[in-house]
Design an enzyme around this catalytic site. Structure first.
Site, PDB file in Angstrom:
ATOM      1  N   TYR A  83      26.390  44.237  22.722  1.00 11.53           N
ATOM      2  CA  TYR A  83      27.140  45.505  22.717  1.00 11.53           C
ATOM      3  C   TYR A  83      27.899  45.618  24.024  1.00 11.53           C
ATOM      4  O   TYR A  83      27.341  45.318  25.093  1.00 11.53           O
ATOM      5  CB  TYR A  83      26.193  46.703  22.588  1.00 11.53           C
ATOM      6  CG  TYR A  83      26.389  47.422  21.277  1.00 11.53           C
ATOM      7  CD1 TYR A  83      27.649  47.896  20.929  1.00 11.53           C
ATOM      8  CD2 TYR A  83      25.338  47.630  20.390  1.00 11.53           C
ATOM      9  CE1 TYR A  83      27.857  48.544  19.719  1.00 11.53           C
ATOM     10  CE2 TYR A  83      25.535  48.272  19.177  1.00 11.53           C
ATOM     11  CZ  TYR A  83      26.798  48.731  18.859  1.00 11.53           C
ATOM     12  OH  TYR A  83      27.003  49.363  17.668  1.00 11.53           O
ATOM     13  N   GLU A 106      30.575  48.405  24.632  1.00  9.07           N
ATOM     14  CA  GLU A 106      31.554  49.503  24.537  1.00  9.07           C
ATOM     15  C   GLU A 106      32.119  49.810  25.910  1.00  9.07           C
ATOM     16  O   GLU A 106      31.416  49.721  26.921  1.00  9.07           O
ATOM     17  CB  GLU A 106      30.893  50.739  23.921  1.00  9.07           C
ATOM     18  CG  GLU A 106      30.795  50.596  22.417  1.00  9.07           C
ATOM     19  CD  GLU A 106      29.875  51.613  21.777  1.00  9.07           C
ATOM     20  OE1 GLU A 106      29.186  52.340  22.510  1.00  9.07           O
ATOM     21  OE2 GLU A 106      29.836  51.652  20.546  1.00  9.07           O
ATOM     22  N   ASP A 116      55.277  47.494  15.466  1.00  9.14           N
ATOM     23  CA  ASP A 116      54.160  46.784  14.834  1.00  9.14           C
ATOM     24  C   ASP A 116      54.698  45.411  14.448  1.00  9.14           C
ATOM     25  O   ASP A 116      55.420  45.264  13.467  1.00  9.14           O
ATOM     26  CB  ASP A 116      53.710  47.584  13.605  1.00  9.14           C
ATOM     27  CG  ASP A 116      52.587  46.888  12.847  1.00  9.14           C
ATOM     28  OD1 ASP A 116      52.330  45.688  13.105  1.00  9.14           O
ATOM     29  OD2 ASP A 116      51.986  47.537  11.971  1.00  9.14           O
ATOM     30  N   THR A 161      48.560  41.996  14.583  1.00  7.63           N
ATOM     31  CA  THR A 161      47.328  41.324  14.186  1.00  7.63           C
ATOM     32  C   THR A 161      47.398  39.937  14.822  1.00  7.63           C
ATOM     33  O   THR A 161      48.465  39.504  15.264  1.00  7.63           O
ATOM     34  CB  THR A 161      47.224  41.171  12.658  1.00  7.63           C
ATOM     35  OG1 THR A 161      48.436  40.607  12.178  1.00  7.63           O
ATOM     36  CG2 THR A 161      46.970  42.494  11.984  1.00  7.63           C
ATOM     37  N   LYS A 176      48.048  36.376  11.453  1.00 11.02           N
ATOM     38  CA  LYS A 176      49.170  36.057  10.546  1.00 11.02           C
ATOM     39  C   LYS A 176      49.969  34.910  11.172  1.00 11.02           C
ATOM     40  O   LYS A 176      49.414  33.841  11.388  1.00 11.02           O
ATOM     41  CB  LYS A 176      50.004  37.316  10.301  1.00 11.02           C
ATOM     42  CG  LYS A 176      49.208  38.441   9.626  1.00 11.02           C
ATOM     43  CD  LYS A 176      50.099  39.584   9.213  1.00 11.02           C
ATOM     44  CE  LYS A 176      49.372  40.640   8.414  1.00 11.02           C
ATOM     45  NZ  LYS A 176      48.684  41.650   9.243  1.00 11.02           N
ATOM     46  N   ARG A 223      41.019  36.726  12.525  1.00 11.33           N
ATOM     47  CA  ARG A 223      41.298  38.093  12.062  1.00 11.33           C
ATOM     48  C   ARG A 223      41.086  39.062  13.198  1.00 11.33           C
ATOM     49  O   ARG A 223      40.030  39.056  13.837  1.00 11.33           O
ATOM     50  CB  ARG A 223      40.284  38.497  10.985  1.00 11.33           C
ATOM     51  CG  ARG A 223      40.676  38.052   9.710  1.00 11.33           C
ATOM     52  CD  ARG A 223      40.058  38.464   8.481  1.00 11.33           C
ATOM     53  NE  ARG A 223      40.888  37.715   7.592  1.00 11.33           N
ATOM     54  CZ  ARG A 223      42.089  38.135   7.190  1.00 11.33           C
ATOM     55  NH1 ARG A 223      42.532  39.322   7.466  1.00 11.33           N
ATOM     56  NH2 ARG A 223      42.830  37.357   6.454  1.00 11.33           N
TER      57      ARG A 223
HETATM   58  N1  DSN Z   1      47.760  43.018   4.377  1.00 10.83           N
HETATM   59  C1  DSN Z   1      48.847  42.681   5.249  1.00 10.83           C
HETATM   60  C2  DSN Z   1      49.952  42.002   4.529  1.00 10.83           C
HETATM   61  O1  DSN Z   1      49.661  41.292   3.590  1.00 10.83           O
HETATM   62  O2  DSN Z   1      51.089  42.144   4.896  1.00 10.83           O
HETATM   63  C3  DSN Z   1      49.365  43.848   5.965  1.00 10.83           C
HETATM   64  O3  DSN Z   1      48.350  44.735   6.190  1.00 10.83           O
END
Ligand code: DSN
Length: 480
Positions: free
Chosen positions: A66, A68, A243, A272, A275, A281
């Site tokens: 932990y 925090e 974003d 994120t 991607k 993730r």
């Molecule tokens: N789930 C993602 C996507 O496929 O674009 C975005 O949140």
């Protein structure tokens, strides 16, 4: 020296055997997932394949701690190793993107956006209120002042791209907490071109006067001019938040630079890591110094305990993205998307905006093949091609059935697919969709979900896809 991939094979076999000794079904699912990923043409624009070091970085005892709080300022004792991984992940993120500040804790994209929203609210609403009332913290406020502040925090305006134009749920839509937190208005795209119309957006911003202007998308196949977005935000007194979850890899790989790079223009940038950035993730928030302290309070403000094992893995992936080879990868992602778009266009397919200049392509399957997105997604999946259905602007089939499918190239580019391969992939996609027909309902009209695929098409496509995949193996040398 021993071959690291052979060592990884041994490590993964040992891992699966340990897991199987407790719950064999989980070991089987882990193994089956690798087999599935190896055997299909993965064109989901938001997915990728993380490297073995990045994957291995997640499976450790850092998960058991932990921590925090933030680096050097934790609510638990003994956090020195989590401090190290968080500091290293932040350092790589700052250096990679040229950001003044980076926060590596968010567990996902929605969490990164929540941290960003609350940091902006704290910076622009809470801090000035405390200052005006001469209070050091919210605990110093009277009940009345606190009630007023809470009311003000909950009644701010946000402007983001509409969902059917390619925006995201977390940009103020009613099914997401952002839509309940903010009074939201959407900007769309030009009905003729499908492109963002910056003059219309400016006019809307002047009228609506948002506190936060959000730029970024999950299904817009074009680049954004962030210099113009910042100019609009400044003109109406808004904070520009970008974003970049979908295109962070293209920013990291310098495919997007100048006005197309959000970092020099936005006060707060979220992403994120899994991607196009090809990490585990998770999420990141980048910010100017002005917003750093507010972002740094993300945990415990909106985040649960930081995931030390995930931050370790993010640090590994970010270190990889700082290698020159990542720039070649990012360029390949963009070149492959263009080749895929051209391959589809020359075979008579209609694409939203007529093409792409990022990593994704949005196919109008209703206009091109008389199918819903759901039918197209199903027929392609039967044929070994994994995509996802997606709304197109002003979609007559709504968000469930949709009229489009979204295709992206980050994953296949990680396998080393070339532009010639992407042309072949376009041929397979068009071949399947041309031979798919909607099933007629009992009322005698074409249905939106069921379809029939001409005999033999799925098997022939799987076999052709298998040949392409065989030329670009996933995790070569890894044997379980
Ligand atoms: N789930 C993602 C996507 O496929 O674009 C975005 O949140």
């Amino acid at each position: 020296m021993s071959d690291p991939t052979a060592t990884a094979s041994t490590a993964y076999r040992a891992m699966l055997s340990l897991i199987a000794s407790v719950e064999p079904r989980i070991a089987e699912a882990i193994k089956a997932e690798l087999d599935d990923q190896r055997a299909s043409l993965k064109l989901i624009a938001s997915e990728n394949y993380a490297s073995l070091p990045t994957l291995l970085g997640m499976g450790t005892w850092l998960s058991d701690k932990y921590a925090e709080g933030t680096v050097g300022h934790r609510f638990y004792a003994g956090c020195q190793n989590v401090d190290t991984v968080e500091a290293v992940a932040s350092e790589h993120a700052r250096e990679l993107f040229g950001a003044e500040y980076a926060y590596a804790q968010p567990h996902s994209g929605i969490d990164a956006n929540l941290v960003a929203y609350w940091a902006i609210l704290s910076h622009s609403i809470e801090r000035p209120t405390l200052e005006k009332l001469g209070a050091k913290t919210v605990h110093d406020l009277s009940q009345n002042d606190w009630d007023r502040l809470r009311h003000d925090l909950g009644n701010q305006r946000l402007m983001g791209m509409s969902l059917d134009a390619g925006g995201h749920l977390t940009h103020g839509f009613r099914h997401n907490i952002s839509g309940k937190m903010f009074d939201q208005r959407s900007y769309g795209t030009d009905p003729e071109t499908g492109l963002i119309d910056y003059s219309a957006l400016r006019q809307q911003a002047r009228e609506f006067k948002p506190l936060i202007l959000v730029a970024g998308y999950s299904a817009y196949p074009r680049r954004i001019n962030f210099a113009i977005m910042r100019e609009i935000a400044d003109e109406v007194g808004a904070v520009l938040m970008v974003d970049m979850a979908h295109f962070a890899g293209l920013v990291a790989g310098k495919v997007f630079s100048g006005d197309e790079d959000p970092i020099p223009h936005a006060q707060v940038v979220t992403t994120t890591t899994h991607k196009s950035l090809r990490g585990p993730r998770g999420g990141l928030v980048l910010a100017t110094k002005e917003f750093a302290d507010d972002v740094d309070r993300g945990c415990p403000m909106v985040l649960g305990g930081p995931l030390g094992h995930m931050m370790a893995s993010k640090a590994i992936a970010l270190a990889e993205a700082r290698q020159p080879s990542f720039q070649q990868y990012a360029q390949l992602v963009a070149d492959n998307a263009k080749a895929l778009a051209e391959g589809l266009l020359k075979r008579g397919t209609r694409l939203v905006t007529g093409g792409t200049d990022n990593h994704l392509v949005l196919v109008d399957v209703a206009g091109s093949f008389g199918l819903t997105g759901r039918q197209a997604e199903g027929a392609l999946l039967d044929s070994g091609i994994v995509t996802n259905r997606n709304s197109i602007p002003r979609d007559p089939n709504g968000a469930w059935y949709t009229s489009g499918i979204r295709l992206g190239t980050p994953a296949l580019s990680s396998r080393g697919f070339t532009t010639a391969d992407m042309d072949a992939v376009a041929g397979l996609i068009v071949g399947v969709l041309q031979q798919t027909t909607p099933t007629t309902t009992a009322a005698g009209v074409p249905g939106k979900a069921k379809y029939s695929l001409a005999e033999g098409v799925a098997a022939a496509t799987k076999s052709a896809a298998g040949e392409l995949l065989g030329n670009h193996p996933l995790y070569p040398g890894l044997e379980l």
